[in-house]
Design a protein around this motif. Structure first.
Motif, PDB file in Angstrom:
ATOM      1  N   PHE A  87      -0.762 -14.102 -18.916  1.00  0.00           N
ATOM      2  CA  PHE A  87      -2.152 -14.559 -19.601  1.00  0.00           C
ATOM      3  C   PHE A  87      -1.784 -15.645 -20.471  1.00  0.00           C
ATOM      4  CE2 PHE A  87      -6.171 -14.245 -21.751  1.00  0.00           C
ATOM      5  CZ  PHE A  87      -5.928 -14.474 -23.118  1.00  0.00           C
ATOM      6  N   GLU A  88      -0.432 -15.919 -21.242  1.00  0.00           N
ATOM      7  CA  GLU A  88      -0.242 -16.941 -22.184  1.00  0.00           C
ATOM      8  C   GLU A  88       0.017 -18.312 -21.433  1.00  0.00           C
ATOM      9  OE1 GLU A  88       1.073 -13.842 -22.015  1.00  0.00           O
ATOM     10  OE2 GLU A  88       3.329 -13.905 -22.287  1.00  0.00           O
ATOM     11  N   ASP A  89       0.175 -18.175 -20.244  1.00  0.00           N
ATOM     12  CA  ASP A  89       0.129 -19.456 -19.563  1.00  0.00           C
ATOM     13  C   ASP A  89      -1.251 -20.265 -19.204  1.00  0.00           C
ATOM     14  OD1 ASP A  89       2.344 -17.939 -17.103  1.00  0.00           O
ATOM     15  OD2 ASP A  89       2.811 -19.502 -18.901  1.00  0.00           O
ATOM     16  N   THR A  90      -2.294 -19.624 -19.674  1.00  0.00           N
ATOM     17  CA  THR A  90      -3.659 -20.125 -19.592  1.00  0.00           C
ATOM     18  C   THR A  90      -3.795 -21.329 -20.459  1.00  0.00           C
ATOM     19  OG1 THR A  90      -4.547 -17.998 -19.250  1.00  0.00           O
ATOM     20  CG2 THR A  90      -6.217 -19.700 -20.229  1.00  0.00           C
ATOM     21  N   ALA A  91      -4.121 -22.456 -19.872  1.00  0.00           N
ATOM     22  CA  ALA A  91      -3.975 -23.728 -20.606  1.00  0.00           C
ATOM     23  C   ALA A  91      -4.697 -24.806 -19.698  1.00  0.00           C
ATOM     24  CB  ALA A  91      -2.664 -24.278 -21.013  1.00  0.00           C
ATOM     25  N   VAL A  92      -4.899 -26.000 -20.385  1.00  0.00           N
ATOM     26  CA  VAL A  92      -5.248 -27.172 -19.598  1.00  0.00           C
ATOM     27  C   VAL A  92      -3.808 -27.727 -19.349  1.00  0.00           C
ATOM     28  CG1 VAL A  92      -6.288 -29.345 -19.139  1.00  0.00           C
ATOM     29  CG2 VAL A  92      -7.314 -27.369 -20.349  1.00  0.00           C
ATOM     30  N   TYR A  93      -3.527 -28.065 -18.045  1.00  0.00           N
ATOM     31  CA  TYR A  93      -2.045 -28.813 -17.454  1.00  0.00           C
ATOM     32  C   TYR A  93      -2.344 -30.202 -17.387  1.00  0.00           C
ATOM     33  CZ  TYR A  93      -0.128 -24.151 -17.519  1.00  0.00           C
ATOM     34  OH  TYR A  93       0.526 -22.871 -17.775  1.00  0.00           O
ATOM     35  N   TYR A  94      -1.448 -30.807 -17.644  1.00  0.00           N
ATOM     36  CA  TYR A  94      -1.590 -32.302 -17.676  1.00  0.00           C
ATOM     37  C   TYR A  94      -0.052 -32.919 -16.800  1.00  0.00           C
ATOM     38  CZ  TYR A  94      -5.291 -32.156 -21.174  1.00  0.00           C
ATOM     39  OH  TYR A  94      -6.330 -31.847 -21.844  1.00  0.00           O
ATOM     40  N   CYS A  95      -0.392 -33.754 -16.037  1.00  0.00           N
ATOM     41  CA  CYS A  95       0.595 -34.453 -15.392  1.00  0.00           C
ATOM     42  C   CYS A  95       0.769 -35.812 -16.179  1.00  0.00           C
ATOM     43  CB  CYS A  95       0.442 -34.616 -13.882  1.00  0.00           C
ATOM     44  SG  CYS A  95       1.807 -35.429 -13.064  1.00  0.00           S
ATOM     45  N   ALA A  96       2.096 -36.291 -16.386  1.00  0.00           N
ATOM     46  CA  ALA A  96       2.464 -37.508 -17.107  1.00  0.00           C
ATOM     47  C   ALA A  96       3.560 -38.132 -16.129  1.00  0.00           C
ATOM     48  CB  ALA A  96       2.857 -37.407 -18.546  1.00  0.00           C
ATOM     49  N   ALA A  97       3.276 -39.504 -15.788  1.00  0.00           N
ATOM     50  CA  ALA A  97       4.316 -40.210 -15.201  1.00  0.00           C
ATOM     51  C   ALA A  97       4.789 -41.407 -16.206  1.00  0.00           C
ATOM     52  CB  ALA A  97       3.677 -40.945 -13.891  1.00  0.00           C
ATOM     53  N   ASP A  98       6.125 -41.252 -16.595  1.00  0.00           N
ATOM     54  CA  ASP A  98       6.752 -42.247 -17.333  1.00  0.00           C
ATOM     55  C   ASP A  98       7.239 -43.403 -16.193  1.00  0.00           C
ATOM     56  OD1 ASP A  98       8.525 -40.135 -19.658  1.00  0.00           O
ATOM     57  OD2 ASP A  98       6.552 -40.950 -19.629  1.00  0.00           O
ATOM     58  N   TYR A  99       6.631 -44.746 -16.390  1.00  0.00           N
ATOM     59  CA  TYR A  99       6.775 -45.682 -15.574  1.00  0.00           C
ATOM     60  C   TYR A  99       7.465 -46.648 -16.032  1.00  0.00           C
ATOM     61  CZ  TYR A  99       2.242 -47.457 -17.318  1.00  0.00           C
ATOM     62  OH  TYR A  99       1.440 -48.032 -18.243  1.00  0.00           O
ATOM     63  N   ARG A 100       7.643 -47.805 -15.353  1.00  0.00           N
ATOM     64  CA  ARG A 100       7.953 -49.239 -15.289  1.00  0.00           C
ATOM     65  C   ARG A 100       7.166 -50.145 -14.409  1.00  0.00           C
ATOM     66  NH1 ARG A 100      13.513 -50.043 -17.014  1.00  0.00           N
ATOM     67  NH2 ARG A 100      13.699 -51.749 -15.704  1.00  0.00           N
ATOM     68  N   SER A 101       6.519 -51.233 -14.793  1.00  0.00           N
ATOM     69  CA  SER A 101       5.834 -51.714 -14.266  1.00  0.00           C
ATOM     70  C   SER A 101       6.113 -53.275 -14.251  1.00  0.00           C
ATOM     71  CB  SER A 101       4.356 -51.323 -14.089  1.00  0.00           C
ATOM     72  OG  SER A 101       3.674 -51.846 -15.287  1.00  0.00           O
ATOM     73  N   TYR A 102       5.702 -54.363 -13.323  1.00  0.00           N
ATOM     74  CA  TYR A 102       5.809 -55.717 -13.567  1.00  0.00           C
ATOM     75  C   TYR A 102       4.251 -56.266 -13.621  1.00  0.00           C
ATOM     76  CZ  TYR A 102      10.997 -55.688 -13.849  1.00  0.00           C
ATOM     77  OH  TYR A 102      12.052 -55.405 -14.200  1.00  0.00           O
ATOM     78  N   VAL A 103       3.944 -57.129 -14.278  1.00  0.00           N
ATOM     79  CA  VAL A 103       2.899 -57.831 -14.265  1.00  0.00           C
ATOM     80  C   VAL A 103       3.360 -59.275 -14.262  1.00  0.00           C
ATOM     81  CG1 VAL A 103       0.676 -58.703 -15.171  1.00  0.00           C
ATOM     82  CG2 VAL A 103       1.434 -56.457 -15.399  1.00  0.00           C
ATOM     83  N   GLY A 104       3.493 -59.977 -13.231  1.00  0.00           N
ATOM     84  CA  GLY A 104       4.465 -61.227 -12.972  1.00  0.00           C
ATOM     85  C   GLY A 104       5.870 -60.901 -13.467  1.00  0.00           C
ATOM     86  N   ASP A 105       6.339 -61.596 -14.485  1.00  0.00           N
ATOM     87  CA  ASP A 105       7.715 -61.316 -14.773  1.00  0.00           C
ATOM     88  C   ASP A 105       7.559 -60.246 -16.089  1.00  0.00           C
ATOM     89  OD1 ASP A 105       8.277 -65.024 -14.210  1.00  0.00           O
ATOM     90  OD2 ASP A 105       8.546 -63.157 -12.886  1.00  0.00           O
ATOM     91  N   ILE A 106       6.807 -60.035 -16.458  1.00  0.00           N
ATOM     92  CA  ILE A 106       6.695 -59.290 -17.579  1.00  0.00           C
ATOM     93  C   ILE A 106       6.877 -57.665 -17.226  1.00  0.00           C
ATOM     94  CG2 ILE A 106       5.261 -58.409 -19.553  1.00  0.00           C
ATOM     95  CD1 ILE A 106       4.041 -61.271 -19.437  1.00  0.00           C
ATOM     96  N   LEU A 107       7.756 -57.072 -17.945  1.00  0.00           N
ATOM     97  CA  LEU A 107       8.073 -55.629 -17.718  1.00  0.00           C
ATOM     98  C   LEU A 107       7.535 -54.834 -18.666  1.00  0.00           C
ATOM     99  CD1 LEU A 107       9.731 -53.254 -16.538  1.00  0.00           C
ATOM    100  CD2 LEU A 107      11.682 -53.896 -17.902  1.00  0.00           C
ATOM    101  N   SER A 108       6.814 -53.888 -18.372  1.00  0.00           N
ATOM    102  CA  SER A 108       6.181 -52.945 -19.275  1.00  0.00           C
ATOM    103  C   SER A 108       6.464 -51.630 -19.047  1.00  0.00           C
ATOM    104  CB  SER A 108       4.766 -53.192 -19.385  1.00  0.00           C
ATOM    105  OG  SER A 108       4.139 -52.580 -18.223  1.00  0.00           O
ATOM    106  N   VAL A 109       6.779 -50.826 -19.881  1.00  0.00           N
ATOM    107  CA  VAL A 109       7.065 -49.228 -19.630  1.00  0.00           C
ATOM    108  C   VAL A 109       5.913 -48.527 -20.379  1.00  0.00           C
ATOM    109  CG1 VAL A 109       9.227 -49.591 -19.418  1.00  0.00           C
ATOM    110  CG2 VAL A 109       8.540 -49.146 -21.763  1.00  0.00           C
ATOM    111  N   GLY A 110       5.631 -47.538 -19.698  1.00  0.00           N
ATOM    112  CA  GLY A 110       4.623 -46.507 -20.352  1.00  0.00           C
ATOM    113  C   GLY A 110       4.659 -45.109 -19.827  1.00  0.00           C
ATOM    114  N   ARG A 111       3.424 -44.304 -20.158  1.00  0.00           N
ATOM    115  CA  ARG A 111       3.371 -43.106 -20.037  1.00  0.00           C
ATOM    116  C   ARG A 111       1.644 -42.949 -19.467  1.00  0.00           C
ATOM    117  NH1 ARG A 111       5.244 -38.466 -23.606  1.00  0.00           N
ATOM    118  NH2 ARG A 111       7.348 -39.255 -22.568  1.00  0.00           N
TER     119      ARG A 111
END
Length: 123
Positions: A87-111
């Motif tokens: 019962f206590e597992d009742t919740a809204v479950y969220y998936c999250a991805a920690d990522y690295r991405s490039y826009v041109g030569d610019i690296l960004s990290v985020g979730r």
């Protein structure tokens, strides 16, 4: 932009199982870790399971032995297998991805977060 979509929530009886799925999409990104969180009414969002690139999952004590996180790196997907739900597992479950991405030569990290999927366990 990195996008995350969850699916697989629902209503089950205590003791039953559910599988949650998560798909990550975008361009020019790589995933460092996949995570599952949950938030129950009136409570803060809590980390349930993490699976990084090292391959060893980490679980919250409340779900150890019952939940299993897996990843398919080729497909950029993750799943959360939930067995012997309580019962206590009742919740809204969220998936999250920690990522690295490039826009041109610019690296960004985020979730990137999904919109959440509701799991209801009736006792």
């Amino acid at each position: 932009q990195v996008h995350v979509v969850e699916s697989g929530g629902g209503t089950v009886q205590a003791g039953e199982s559910l599988r949650l799925s998560c798909a990550v999409s975008g361009s020019s990104f790589s995933i460092n870790a996949m995570e599952w969180y949950r938030q129950s009414p009136g409570k803060q969002r809590e980390l349930v399971a993490v699976l990084g690139n090292g391959g060893t999952p980490t679980y919250d004590d409340s779900v150890k032995g019952r939940f299993t996180i897996s990843r398919d790196n080729a497909k950029n997907t993750a799943e959360l297998y939930m067995n012997n739900l309580k019962f206590e597992d009742t919740a809204v479950y969220y998936c999250a991805a920690d990522y690295r991405s490039y826009v041109g030569d610019i690296l960004s990290v985020g979730r990137a977060w999904g919109q959440g999927t509701r799991v209801t366990v009736s006792s």
